[in-house]
Design a protein around this motif. Structure first.
Motif: not given
Length: 474
Positions: A33-35, A114-121, A147-154, A157-158
């Protein structure tokens, strides 16, 4: 918070400043996810002055083909990041050193996320690092962080990864001599509700002034993370990597200094925890915890500064007896348990002295919670957690849970916890240690009073004398 980073520079300005510096030159490699880091340098303009190469890999087979198959089959891991840094930096040196090595400070930046998956689980997280020279033809240095990514939007997070990467590259070339400014600058154009950095490590000859144990403390002190961990060797560790799927036994204390009572608490508590029927004794990790409040003088308010020399004295002692150390900002136990429960689902144990049992049942600590003590206890005791109470001696009486008298309206709650095996007394303690007070031992150490060594483990007495810790006379 100390006002030590007040020169704000935005992400685009940082990227452009790096691009316009004719000496800085290197490559970017991003997995998963880190692009977005290299993209920020391209968007800033003049990227040809900085970027020799960019590379991204999303497929696991391609990643293995480039960086080798790792023994640990996780693509978002420190092991993978180090392999990336080594491979990319070596390529830069191999291909460019003969052409421009005398005028360039080379670098290789890498990340794997690894970013937020589609189901946000899931929770987005990843590793980021840079290997770089501080001078042309110089030795390389590493800065690695988790680092932990806390945003609830993909998308957010990117974006956070991209911003953080620019901040890291800029800090490496501009804040090398000021670790505190370095850390705080990582949050430029970000906020603490978007990311948490729970591990950072500085390595290389130009970072001899940086103590990575202090960096763990600063991560928590400056609010970049709620907790940080380092091992007996003083090496900073990522909490999830060392605690994941473990039975965690926590022992909280001031450890100023570590005395025989503390060792008895640890040893008897761990022995009792390992005997629990739902605990795999071979999968237990013992963690000694220092809270920010415990690092301040007794009675000090939240604004009081932490004595970093005193902190390192305690750490030296704990590491000398093989302890893994957790630094946290969790004054209340339920917050500590909630944090650890996000890392492991296995049973946990908490060893605490009798006075802390009184602390836990004091409702004033939960006035800010809508549900008060019941809300806190729902978090503390709903998990697979058990408290082991180490006794305290007072006026010739040994106090443990059987002598504990909660307020009348909490008696039924306390008895419920006892009946459901959530609280248990440690019975096989060394009674000869109970009369010893840590603060009194500290006074004896400072005075080098005869016999103070009898109150601490032998190896602790030796290291206090050798290094003149805790005010021991030189």
């Amino acid at each position: 918070m100390e006002n030590i980073h007040n020169k704000y520079i935005g992400t685009k300005q940082k990227a452009l400043a790096i691009n316009l510096d004719p000496q800085i030159y290197g490559s970017f490699a991003e997995i998963g996810a880190g692009q977005d880091v290299a993209a920020n340098f391209f968007k800033a303009g003049a990227a040809a002055g900085t970027i020799a190469k960019t590379m991204s890999a999303y497929d696991m087979a391609f990643s293995d083909a480039i960086y080798g198959a790792q023994q640990v089959k996780r693509y978002v891991s420190e092991q993978r990041l180090i392999a990336m840094l080594g491979h990319e930096y070596d390529l830069v040196i191999e291909r460019l050193a003969s052409k421009r090595g005398d005028t360039s400070t080379f670098f290789a930046f890498s990340d794997t996320f690894s970013a937020l998956n589609y189901q946000k689980t899931n929770q987005g997280h990843g590793w980021m690092g840079i290997r770089f020279q501080m001078e042309p033809n110089g030795e390389f240095h590493d800065v690695v962080l988790h680092v932990k990514l806390l945003d609830n939007d993909l998308g957010l997070q990117h974006s956070a990864v991209g911003i953080l990467g620019v901040n890291l590259v800029y800090a490496c070339f501009n804040y090398q001599q000021s670790p505190s400014v370095f850390l705080l600058s990582l949050l430029d154009d970000l906020s603490r509700d978007r990311i948490q950095i729970d591990m950072i490590r500085f390595e290389g000859p130009g970072f001899t002034h940086v103590d990575n144990r202090l960096m763990s403390l600063h991560l928590v002190k400056y609010g970049l993370s709620d907790a940080a961990v380092f091992g007996p060797d003083g090496k900073n560790l990522q909490p999830s990597e060392v605690l994941y799927k473990k039975h965690i036994m926590i022992v909280r204390g001031r450890f100023r200094p570590l005395i025989n009572v503390h060792m008895d608490m640890i040893n008897t508590g761990v022995e009792r925890f390992r005997d629990e029927p739902d605990v795999d004794a071979a999968n237990v990790i013992v963690v000694t915890e220092l809270t920010l409040q415990s690092l301040k003088e007794r009675g000090a308010d939240d604004s009081a500064e932490i004595n970093e020399k005193d902190f390192l004295d305690r750490v030296d002692i704990l590491c000398s007896v093989g302890q893994t150390v957790l630094i946290s900002n969790f004054h209340e136990y339920y917050k500590l348990v909630a944090y650890l429960s996000r890392i492991t689902t296995l049973k946990m144990g908490v060893v605490l002295g009798y006075p802390n049992l009184e602390f836990i049942f004091n409702e004033k600590h939960y006035q800010y919670l809508q549900g008060g003590i019941l809300e806190a206890f729902a978090t503390l005791f709903s998990r697979k957690v058990k408290l082991f109470i180490y006794p305290t001696l007072g006026d010739g009486i040994v106090y443990n849970s059987k002598r504990f008298s909660p307020p009348p309206h909490l008696i039924d709650l306390f008895e419920y916890l006892i009946a459901n095996d959530k609280i248990e007394d440690i019975l096989d303690y060394n009674v000869n240690n109970l009369h010893v007070q840590t603060d009194r031992v500290l006074e004896l150490v400072k005075e080098n009073a005869p016999g103070w060594e009898d109150y601490v483990p032998e190896q602790v007495a030796a290291i206090i004398k050798e290094r003149s810790l805790f005010g021991f006379p030189v």
